[in-house]
Design a protein around this motif. Structure first.
Motif, mmCIF file in Angstrom:
data_model
loop_
_atom_site.group_PDB
_atom_site.id
_atom_site.type_symbol
_atom_site.label_atom_id
_atom_site.label_comp_id
_atom_site.label_asym_id
_atom_site.label_seq_id
_atom_site.Cartn_x
_atom_site.Cartn_y
_atom_site.Cartn_z
ATOM 1 N N TYR A 235 -91.228 -7.118 -14.440
ATOM 2 C CA TYR A 235 -91.140 -6.013 -15.413
ATOM 3 C C TYR A 235 -90.650 -4.704 -14.772
ATOM 4 O O TYR A 235 -90.418 -3.730 -15.473
ATOM 5 N N THR B 42 -97.243 -7.050 -20.764
ATOM 6 C CA THR B 42 -97.445 -5.650 -21.177
ATOM 7 C C THR B 42 -98.452 -5.582 -22.327
ATOM 8 O O THR B 42 -98.976 -4.515 -22.634
ATOM 9 N N ALA C 255 -87.302 0.560 -7.661
ATOM 10 C CA ALA C 255 -87.625 0.015 -8.989
ATOM 11 C C ALA C 255 -88.801 -0.956 -8.958
ATOM 12 O O ALA C 255 -89.508 -1.108 -9.951
ATOM 13 N N ARG D 231 -87.419 -7.585 -17.207
ATOM 14 C CA ARG D 231 -87.486 -6.236 -17.785
ATOM 15 C C ARG D 231 -87.513 -5.201 -16.653
ATOM 16 O O ARG D 231 -87.918 -5.499 -15.540
ATOM 17 N N ARG D 232 -87.032 -4.001 -16.971
ATOM 18 C CA ARG D 232 -86.914 -2.959 -15.930
ATOM 19 C C ARG D 232 -87.496 -1.656 -16.430
ATOM 20 O O ARG D 232 -86.789 -0.840 -17.010
ATOM 21 N N ASP D 233 -88.775 -1.497 -16.224
ATOM 22 C CA ASP D 233 -89.434 -0.299 -16.711
ATOM 23 C C ASP D 233 -90.711 -0.101 -15.893
ATOM 24 O O ASP D 233 -91.616 -0.936 -15.951
ATOM 25 N N ASN E 218 -96.183 7.248 -14.464
ATOM 26 C CA ASN E 218 -95.317 6.225 -15.062
ATOM 27 C C ASN E 218 -95.959 5.671 -16.328
ATOM 28 O O ASN E 218 -96.466 4.548 -16.351
ATOM 29 N N GLY E 219 -95.955 6.451 -17.355
ATOM 30 C CA GLY E 219 -96.430 5.962 -18.645
ATOM 31 C C GLY E 219 -97.888 6.268 -18.937
ATOM 32 O O GLY E 219 -98.340 6.084 -20.057
ATOM 33 N N GLU F 60 -93.994 -0.276 -17.871
ATOM 34 C CA GLU F 60 -94.344 -1.641 -18.296
ATOM 35 C C GLU F 60 -94.864 -2.445 -17.120
ATOM 36 O O GLU F 60 -95.776 -3.267 -17.254
#
Ligand code: NCW
Length: 453
Positions: A172, A132, A312, A181-183, A271-272, A186
């Motif tokens: 991620y 990231t 996800a 990681r779960r986002d 998403n971000g 990211e």
């Protein structure tokens, strides 16, 4: 079915999956050490601590490769052996291992193909954000240059990344792989930084043949699995198109053409955001490469699924249903669809005509049994035979395909599935580290000797 004269036959492995010796010769910790030692992350609590003990047994393993008459062996280099903290001066003892490995391969007349990143990121870099963090891309390029400096006189074929989709979206996104990681934001950021790392590293691997290895697959509707001529509905075709963009074009369009598909930019925007994609990045990512490496196991089967949330592992996959294929499966539960490989190779050769193709992984896990010192792995043999026929078909159709590497030489640590899933053409009895050539290996030896089926 005889293959072109210069067609390359080989097998592949990856450092964390086979080497073991995780504390030796100054090796630093990787995200897979951390992850596999975290309870609940890997089936049966398995770790790569010992794996196939290849770090100590590489000479014998190269002896097996010689017996099979492999033309090429694709291995990966453990970044934490070279730079224990992911930056700074190289660790000479870590490099020495690959130095010896390469010399031994050359003595056996096997071409070494080195992959620089097959998922074992130095933990010290993860502590600073891992993929990231944009800086990781620059660290990766420096590491690549350091390895090339030392081995580039003897290693002529380099892969930057193995399956960046998996690193980003399982590492991620859904957290099934390290670092867990779960986002979705990211994950998308990581995908971009992996690509940036690829582009920066690719420029530092000359002279040499440079490739990017992707886990690609034809994206098909359930009906198209059995019937390539099936015509999907408009909604299903849109789902197929979007998932193809997220799986394959997300990586190959920037690397080969210097562009991102609109679907990827839209997914990032939701998403971000896209701020991490800086002006000039696509030009950096678009470094010349010679080959696309394709790891093919099964098709990706989707249809329209109105109202479904994104999976996800797939930011941007809203309104898509991931469906089962009507096909037999391997022990991984992956559907066996050999002609998916020819369909994929032909498509990629049309979409990216400026680069050559190489099947850098193909193979299958089955529940093998050792009987009187033999492993009669008829299922794996049939899987490989069926897929090789499709490779031949793709070559006949004009795909610029340079070679085929089996996954895997050895049974090994199959990531979150641990040791229970066996992909090797060579059986490994872990308690004794005994190797036995399975029937599929003996068959592959004959395929290589004949240069065909
Ligand atoms: S798990 C995986 N593999 C296997 C692994 O042993 C090897 O290191 C990899 O290069 C065999 O080949 C690759 N690939 C991940 C496939 C992910 C499937 C995505 C499912 C969607 C959620």
């Amino acid at each position: 079915m005889i293959f072109p004269e210069d067609f390359v036959w080989g097998a592949a492995t990856a450092s964390y999956q086979i080497e073991g010796a995780v504390k030796e010769d100054g090796r630093g910790q990787s995200i897979w050490d951390t992850f596999s030692h975290t309870p609940g992350k890997v089936v049966d609590g398995d770790t790569g601590d010992v794996a196939c003990d290849h770090y100590h047994r590489y000479k014998d393993d190269i002896g097996l490769m010689r017996e099979l008459r492999l033309g090429a062996y694709r291995f990966s280099i453990a970044w934490p052996r070279i730079q224990p903290d992911g930056a700074g001066p190289v660790n000479p003892r870590g490099l020495a291992f690959y130095d010896k490995l390469v010399d031994e391969l050359l003595a056996a007349e096997i071409s070494p193909y080195a992959t620089l990143y097959h998922w074992d990121l130095p933990q010290a870099l993860e502590d600073r954000g891992g993929w990231t963090n944009r800086d990781t891309a620059y660290r990766f390029a420096d590491y690549a240059a350091a390895v090339h400096d030392r081995l580039g006189d003897r290693v002529h074929t380099w892969a930057t990344l193995n399956e960046p989709w998996v690193s980003a979206y399982l590492g991620y996104g859904n957290g099934v792989h390290a670092p867990g990681r779960r986002d979705p934001a990211e994950a998308m950021r990581s995908a971009h930084h992996l690509l940036l790392g690829h582009g920066l590293a690719a420029r530092r691997l000359r002279p040499g043949t440079v490739m990017l290895v992707v886990n690609s697959a034809p994206v098909l509707t359930p009906a198209q699995v059995g019937d390539p001529s099936a015509v999907p509905s408009e909604a299903d075709a849109a789902a197929v198109h979007r998932i193809h963009a997220l799986l394959t074009r997300q990586f190959l369009d920037p690397a080969v053409h210097g562009t991102y598909p609109a679907e990827v930019l839209e997914a990032a925007a939701r998403n971000g955001g896209t701020e991490h994609i800086r002006d000039g990045d696509l030009a950096l990512i678009n470094a010349p490469i010679d080959l696309i490496g394709i790891n093919y196991y099964n098709p990706c089967v989707v249809e329209s699924g109105p109202g479904l949330p994104a999976d996800a592992a797939w930011p941007g996959s809203e309104d898509v249903r991931f469906a089962a294929a009507d096909a037999p499966t391997t022990a991984m539960g992956w559907p066996i669809v050999p002609d998916g490989l020819s369909r994929l190779l032909i498509r990629l050769s049309h979409d990216y005509p400026e680069v050559g193709l190489m099947v850098t992984e193909n193979g299958a896990a089955f529940d093998d049994v050792v009987e009187n010192g033999r492993v009669h792995d008829a299922d794996r043999l049939a899987y490989l035979d069926g897929h090789l026929r499709e490779v031949w078909r793709a070559v006949q159709a004009g795909a610029d395909l340079r070679g085929y590497l089996v996954w895997s030489l050895l049974d090994n640590f199959e990531w979150a599935e641990g040791y229970r899933r066996r992909f090797g053409i060579v059986h490994v009895d872990y308690p004794t580290q005994t190797r036995v050539l399975k029937d599929s290996a003996l068959w592959y030896r004959d395929v290589i000797a004949r240069n065909g089926l």
